[in-house]
Design an enzyme around this catalytic site. Sequence first.
Site, PDB file in Angstrom:
ATOM      1  N   ASP A  34       0.820  -1.315   0.226  1.00  0.00           N
ATOM      2  CA  ASP A  34       0.051  -0.308   0.136  1.00  0.00           C
ATOM      3  C   ASP A  34       0.744   1.035  -0.048  1.00  0.00           C
ATOM      4  O   ASP A  34       0.187   2.471  -0.624  1.00  0.00           O
ATOM      5  CB  ASP A  34      -0.541   0.109   1.198  1.00  0.00           C
ATOM      6  CG  ASP A  34      -2.453  -0.846   0.879  1.00  0.00           C
ATOM      7  OD1 ASP A  34      -2.071  -1.643   0.173  1.00  0.00           O
ATOM      8  OD2 ASP A  34      -2.650  -0.831   1.717  1.00  0.00           O
ATOM      9  N   SER A  83     -35.308  -6.555 -14.804  1.00  0.00           N
ATOM     10  CA  SER A  83     -35.580  -7.131 -12.953  1.00  0.00           C
ATOM     11  C   SER A  83     -35.337  -8.658 -12.562  1.00  0.00           C
ATOM     12  O   SER A  83     -35.882  -9.550 -14.072  1.00  0.00           O
ATOM     13  CB  SER A  83     -36.018  -6.797 -11.771  1.00  0.00           C
ATOM     14  OG  SER A  83     -37.831  -6.630 -12.229  1.00  0.00           O
ATOM     15  N   GLU A 114     -23.914 -17.354 -10.694  1.00  0.00           N
ATOM     16  CA  GLU A 114     -23.169 -16.453 -10.328  1.00  0.00           C
ATOM     17  C   GLU A 114     -24.109 -15.658  -8.993  1.00  0.00           C
ATOM     18  O   GLU A 114     -25.136 -16.152  -8.502  1.00  0.00           O
ATOM     19  CB  GLU A 114     -23.635 -14.972 -11.180  1.00  0.00           C
ATOM     20  CG  GLU A 114     -22.978 -15.259 -12.660  1.00  0.00           C
ATOM     21  CD  GLU A 114     -23.646 -13.970 -13.049  1.00  0.00           C
ATOM     22  OE1 GLU A 114     -24.187 -13.277 -13.418  1.00  0.00           O
ATOM     23  OE2 GLU A 114     -23.842 -13.955 -14.727  1.00  0.00           O
ATOM     24  N   LYS A 116     -26.002 -13.885  -6.484  1.00  0.00           N
ATOM     25  CA  LYS A 116     -27.235 -12.660  -6.747  1.00  0.00           C
ATOM     26  C   LYS A 116     -26.375 -11.294  -5.262  1.00  0.00           C
ATOM     27  O   LYS A 116     -26.824 -11.486  -4.005  1.00  0.00           O
ATOM     28  CB  LYS A 116     -28.772 -13.201  -6.315  1.00  0.00           C
ATOM     29  CG  LYS A 116     -29.067 -11.968  -6.450  1.00  0.00           C
ATOM     30  CD  LYS A 116     -30.853 -12.275  -6.249  1.00  0.00           C
ATOM     31  CE  LYS A 116     -31.873 -11.696  -6.460  1.00  0.00           C
ATOM     32  NZ  LYS A 116     -32.131 -10.252  -5.595  1.00  0.00           N
ATOM     33  N   ASP A 118     -26.506  -8.427  -2.912  1.00  0.00           N
ATOM     34  CA  ASP A 118     -27.426  -7.918  -1.908  1.00  0.00           C
ATOM     35  C   ASP A 118     -26.693  -6.654  -2.354  1.00  0.00           C
ATOM     36  O   ASP A 118     -26.628  -6.135  -0.702  1.00  0.00           O
ATOM     37  CB  ASP A 118     -27.677  -8.205  -1.231  1.00  0.00           C
ATOM     38  CG  ASP A 118     -29.025  -8.046  -0.537  1.00  0.00           C
ATOM     39  OD1 ASP A 118     -30.106  -7.465  -1.048  1.00  0.00           O
ATOM     40  OD2 ASP A 118     -29.603  -8.377   1.073  1.00  0.00           O
ATOM     41  N   ARG A 137     -30.298   2.380 -10.826  1.00  0.00           N
ATOM     42  CA  ARG A 137     -31.594   1.259 -11.723  1.00  0.00           C
ATOM     43  C   ARG A 137     -32.675   2.088 -12.224  1.00  0.00           C
ATOM     44  O   ARG A 137     -33.307   2.057 -13.220  1.00  0.00           O
ATOM     45  CB  ARG A 137     -31.941   0.144 -10.928  1.00  0.00           C
ATOM     46  CG  ARG A 137     -32.637  -0.254 -11.863  1.00  0.00           C
ATOM     47  CD  ARG A 137     -32.750  -2.113 -11.151  1.00  0.00           C
ATOM     48  NE  ARG A 137     -34.440  -2.827 -12.450  1.00  0.00           N
ATOM     49  CZ  ARG A 137     -35.383  -2.321 -11.906  1.00  0.00           C
ATOM     50  NH1 ARG A 137     -35.827  -2.334 -10.898  1.00  0.00           N
ATOM     51  NH2 ARG A 137     -36.022  -3.389 -12.986  1.00  0.00           N
ATOM     52  N   TYR A 228     -22.063  -7.487 -13.859  1.00  0.00           N
ATOM     53  CA  TYR A 228     -22.642  -8.827 -14.201  1.00  0.00           C
ATOM     54  C   TYR A 228     -23.016  -9.264 -15.457  1.00  0.00           C
ATOM     55  O   TYR A 228     -23.321  -9.665 -16.203  1.00  0.00           O
ATOM     56  CB  TYR A 228     -23.043  -9.529 -13.390  1.00  0.00           C
ATOM     57  CG  TYR A 228     -24.188  -8.780 -12.142  1.00  0.00           C
ATOM     58  CD1 TYR A 228     -24.059  -7.936 -11.214  1.00  0.00           C
ATOM     59  CD2 TYR A 228     -25.149  -8.346 -13.549  1.00  0.00           C
ATOM     60  CE1 TYR A 228     -25.204  -7.221 -10.809  1.00  0.00           C
ATOM     61  CE2 TYR A 228     -26.435  -7.661 -13.303  1.00  0.00           C
ATOM     62  CZ  TYR A 228     -26.137  -7.592 -11.167  1.00  0.00           C
ATOM     63  OH  TYR A 228     -27.264  -5.972 -11.040  1.00  0.00           O
ATOM     64  N   LYS A 316     -32.928 -17.787  -4.625  1.00  0.00           N
ATOM     65  CA  LYS A 316     -32.520 -17.260  -3.740  1.00  0.00           C
ATOM     66  C   LYS A 316     -32.853 -18.534  -2.531  1.00  0.00           C
ATOM     67  O   LYS A 316     -32.954 -19.239  -2.172  1.00  0.00           O
ATOM     68  CB  LYS A 316     -33.973 -16.550  -2.688  1.00  0.00           C
ATOM     69  CG  LYS A 316     -34.900 -15.236  -3.655  1.00  0.00           C
ATOM     70  CD  LYS A 316     -33.334 -14.634  -3.412  1.00  0.00           C
ATOM     71  CE  LYS A 316     -34.565 -12.888  -3.515  1.00  0.00           C
ATOM     72  NZ  LYS A 316     -35.173 -12.122  -2.777  1.00  0.00           N
ATOM     73  N   CYS A 410     -52.376   5.877  23.249  1.00  0.00           N
ATOM     74  CA  CYS A 410     -51.317   6.435  22.475  1.00  0.00           C
ATOM     75  C   CYS A 410     -49.957   6.437  23.894  1.00  0.00           C
ATOM     76  O   CYS A 410     -50.841   6.993  24.609  1.00  0.00           O
ATOM     77  CB  CYS A 410     -51.475   6.780  21.964  1.00  0.00           C
ATOM     78  SG  CYS A 410     -50.516   7.421  20.604  1.00  0.00           S
ATOM     79  N   CYS A 413     -49.055   9.954  22.674  1.00  0.00           N
ATOM     80  CA  CYS A 413     -49.921  11.831  22.997  1.00  0.00           C
ATOM     81  C   CYS A 413     -51.313  11.353  24.165  1.00  0.00           C
ATOM     82  O   CYS A 413     -51.621  11.572  25.266  1.00  0.00           O
ATOM     83  CB  CYS A 413     -50.637  11.896  22.172  1.00  0.00           C
ATOM     84  SG  CYS A 413     -51.466  10.842  21.661  1.00  0.00           S
ATOM     85  N   CYS A 426     -53.988   4.729  16.672  1.00  0.00           N
ATOM     86  CA  CYS A 426     -53.728   5.872  18.088  1.00  0.00           C
ATOM     87  C   CYS A 426     -54.750   6.921  17.132  1.00  0.00           C
ATOM     88  O   CYS A 426     -55.066   6.719  16.439  1.00  0.00           O
ATOM     89  CB  CYS A 426     -52.416   6.844  18.274  1.00  0.00           C
ATOM     90  SG  CYS A 426     -53.277   8.572  18.791  1.00  0.00           S
ATOM     91  N   CYS A 432     -50.769  13.656  18.145  1.00  0.00           N
ATOM     92  CA  CYS A 432     -50.069  13.042  18.399  1.00  0.00           C
ATOM     93  C   CYS A 432     -48.350  13.049  18.280  1.00  0.00           C
ATOM     94  O   CYS A 432     -48.769  13.751  16.893  1.00  0.00           O
ATOM     95  CB  CYS A 432     -50.600  11.387  17.889  1.00  0.00           C
ATOM     96  SG  CYS A 432     -49.469  10.182  18.789  1.00  0.00           S
TER      97      CYS A 432
HETATM   98  S1  IVH Z   1     -29.109  -9.740 -13.917  1.00  0.00           S
HETATM   99  C1  IVH Z   1     -31.370  -9.563 -17.148  1.00  0.00           C
HETATM  100  N1  IVH Z   1     -26.902 -11.326 -12.018  1.00  0.00           N
HETATM  101  O1  IVH Z   1     -30.316  -8.943  -8.607  1.00  0.00           O
HETATM  102  C2  IVH Z   1     -30.683  -9.488 -15.995  1.00  0.00           C
HETATM  103  N2  IVH Z   1     -28.514  -9.396 -11.607  1.00  0.00           N
HETATM  104  O2  IVH Z   1     -33.982  -8.751  -9.489  1.00  0.00           O
HETATM  105  C3  IVH Z   1     -30.925  -9.050 -14.683  1.00  0.00           C
HETATM  106  N3  IVH Z   1     -28.673  -8.493  -9.280  1.00  0.00           N
HETATM  107  O3  IVH Z   1     -32.054  -6.256  -9.930  1.00  0.00           O
HETATM  108  C4  IVH Z   1     -30.039  -8.687 -13.383  1.00  0.00           C
HETATM  109  N4  IVH Z   1     -26.914  -9.869  -8.790  1.00  0.00           N
HETATM  110  O4  IVH Z   1     -29.803  -5.560  -8.743  1.00  0.00           O
HETATM  111  C5  IVH Z   1     -28.546 -10.521 -12.268  1.00  0.00           C
HETATM  112  N5  IVH Z   1     -25.524 -11.809 -11.140  1.00  0.00           N
HETATM  113  C6  IVH Z   1     -26.670 -10.309 -10.993  1.00  0.00           C
HETATM  114  C7  IVH Z   1     -26.187 -10.363 -10.189  1.00  0.00           C
HETATM  115  C8  IVH Z   1     -28.372  -9.179 -10.349  1.00  0.00           C
HETATM  116  C9  IVH Z   1     -27.179  -9.319  -7.816  1.00  0.00           C
HETATM  117  C10 IVH Z   1     -30.060  -7.934  -8.692  1.00  0.00           C
HETATM  118  C11 IVH Z   1     -29.358  -6.738  -9.367  1.00  0.00           C
HETATM  119  C12 IVH Z   1     -31.723  -7.230  -9.995  1.00  0.00           C
HETATM  120  C13 IVH Z   1     -32.159  -7.804  -8.647  1.00  0.00           C
HETATM  121  C14 IVH Z   1     -33.117  -9.181  -9.200  1.00  0.00           C
END
Ligand code: IVH
Length: 667
Positions: A34, A83, A114, A116, A118, A137, A228, A316, A410, A413, A426, A432
Amino acid sequence: MTKEEAKKRIEELRKQINHHNYLYYVLNRPEISDAEYDRLMAELISLESQFPDLITPDSPTQKIGAPPKEEFGKIDHLAPMLSLDSCLDEKEVEDFDRRVKRELGVDNVEYVVEPKFDGLSVELVYEKGVFVRGSTRGDGLVGEDVTDNLKTVRPVPLKLREGKVKIPDLLAVRGEVVMKIKDFEKLNEEMVRRGEPPFANPRNAASGSLRQLDSKITAERKLDIFFYDILAVEGVKLNSQWEVLSTLPEWGLKVSSDIRKCKNIEEVYKYHHEMEEKREALDFEIDGIVVKVNQFEYQSRLGIKTRSPRWAVAYKFKPKEEVTRIKDIIVQVGRTGILTPVAILEPVKIGGVTVTRATLHNQDEIDRKDVRIGDKVVVIRAGDVIPEIKARVHVEGEKRREKYHLPNKCPVCGADVVREGAYYRCTGGLSCTAQLKESLRHFASKGAMNIEGLGKKLVDKFVDEGIIRSPVDLYHLEKEQIAKLEGMGDKSAQNLLDSIEKSKEIELARFIYALGIPLVGEHLARVLAQHYKSLEKLASATEEELMQIKEIGPESARSIVRFFRQEGNRKVIEGLLKAGIRFKEIKVEKPSKIAGLKFVFTGKLESFSREEAKRMVEELGGIASSSVSRETDYLVVGEDPGSKLEKAKKLGIKIITEKEFKELIGK
Ligand code: IVH
């Protein structure tokens, strides 16, 4: 040093720094310490300050933030940011796999999987390899301009790397901005120290940090990003998601190292299982995996439904849970007076995040689960939602406290509490202070009256000091009253008065939303404004009339009628109108055949310029974009079309002539 020499050295330094950024962020394999990196950076900063005209926007020194903005501009995405549909178990994923194969008429399909992430989804656009703009987005079509903020995110290259793959003329890439759990916790500690409310989870922290009008604040927060998806690309041809994920790092764009190609759906299940195990060990949050059909040819054959592709799903993870004890149950009073019981917990770490509270929703939930103060309970936390109490843990021989019941007065209030269905409310209304504070916050919020500078703290002060007793009082504030509040001065008082004044001219829809009618969100407010076009007409509508409107059901109709019938609400509205609130003209939306459809133009048009054509598309609710992608609906071809025609043909996009375009838009 002469300018010539400086120029040479600057170029050398930038090259080195970019290379080390790539090693560090993309390959995760730094080669220098660094301290050495800091020395290179310091030398570059020093040379650039001696020769400021040698500073270029893509210099690695430009990652420090820009002057604060008044508000975010809007940016049209180059392709809709879709989405994903969610699957919660193997059975749903199996159905997805079966549908995909059936549609394609094949026995087997290759998938790319991949994590997902968050976080918060963003689009970054590179022109000739230089980062030119980036956006959130938003609604999928239009997002907020967060270019300056994204520049400060460390792994975001300001310039694409020259590697094995040619740099595209245009690249719009999608990624997810996240905050590492340890950075989130550090940030929260600091927020608490400064007396500011901490973020609920790393995702909110990432979003709140990126969406700062002052990008210098974003620069101070440690944000990370994973790329991605490619939304648009010109000059480079890619055929599959796997090729995308292999090419992005070549350009210096960071991709997760946990991606995999699966030969069949069984391998997808295996990956899901492995990632669920690995999840705790990751330094950022993921809430599932994403499964994508690999081949683009297959993807375009499968197509999309309104907002999500048919070729991908999110699979999920089960929400995470832990056991802890309830220390206390407190009651929160919301904007509409509803009492929400909240369990105060002995702090417990769930998936890396410390949880201290969980909602108990309402009395029925408490009764059903029979939870009491002192009980041992299972708490679940699913991604971004507020932690919940799943169940009570039975402890043999433990003496329990008495059953919990919401109060009949409440707690804020002291007004009577009445039961309405599952909820306790309430009856204090705006007298309130809890309801008043929440109502004012809502009234001033962005989608409502948009009164800048009237944040939570100031609202609390106004109410606690008895300066404001109703939204009407906002419009009769005196400068001295504001200036003498702690932390305020003449200038901030004047700024607040100016934004209050500005809010007086408002669209009817925003005003309706600002009133805070229960069950009337931004969308319904817009529907009501379009339908009635006047506040008086809306205020005198009956339930039957309201229910004639497609989007209004019996509950919202009842709520609207009841709201306008209440004496207190009528008085507030009257007071606001007297204070000078007036409504802006509403633009009448024409029904349009092309709403939501995406057009790209190529070649010279006869009857209008490219700009005029694009404007017409947009005025009719369509989307005009400059590059062909899988999401394009129509390519309009003029004289001497360019390479877009070839691309559209390959992707099987509908190609129309200028004449056909004119017919379509009714010209
Ligand atoms: S692909 C058409 N890949 O998950 C492709 N989304 O609704 C659309 N997200 O809004 C998304 N990791 O923000 C894709 N490896 C990944 C992701 C990913 C996170 C999010 C993305 C999307 C939400 C799913």
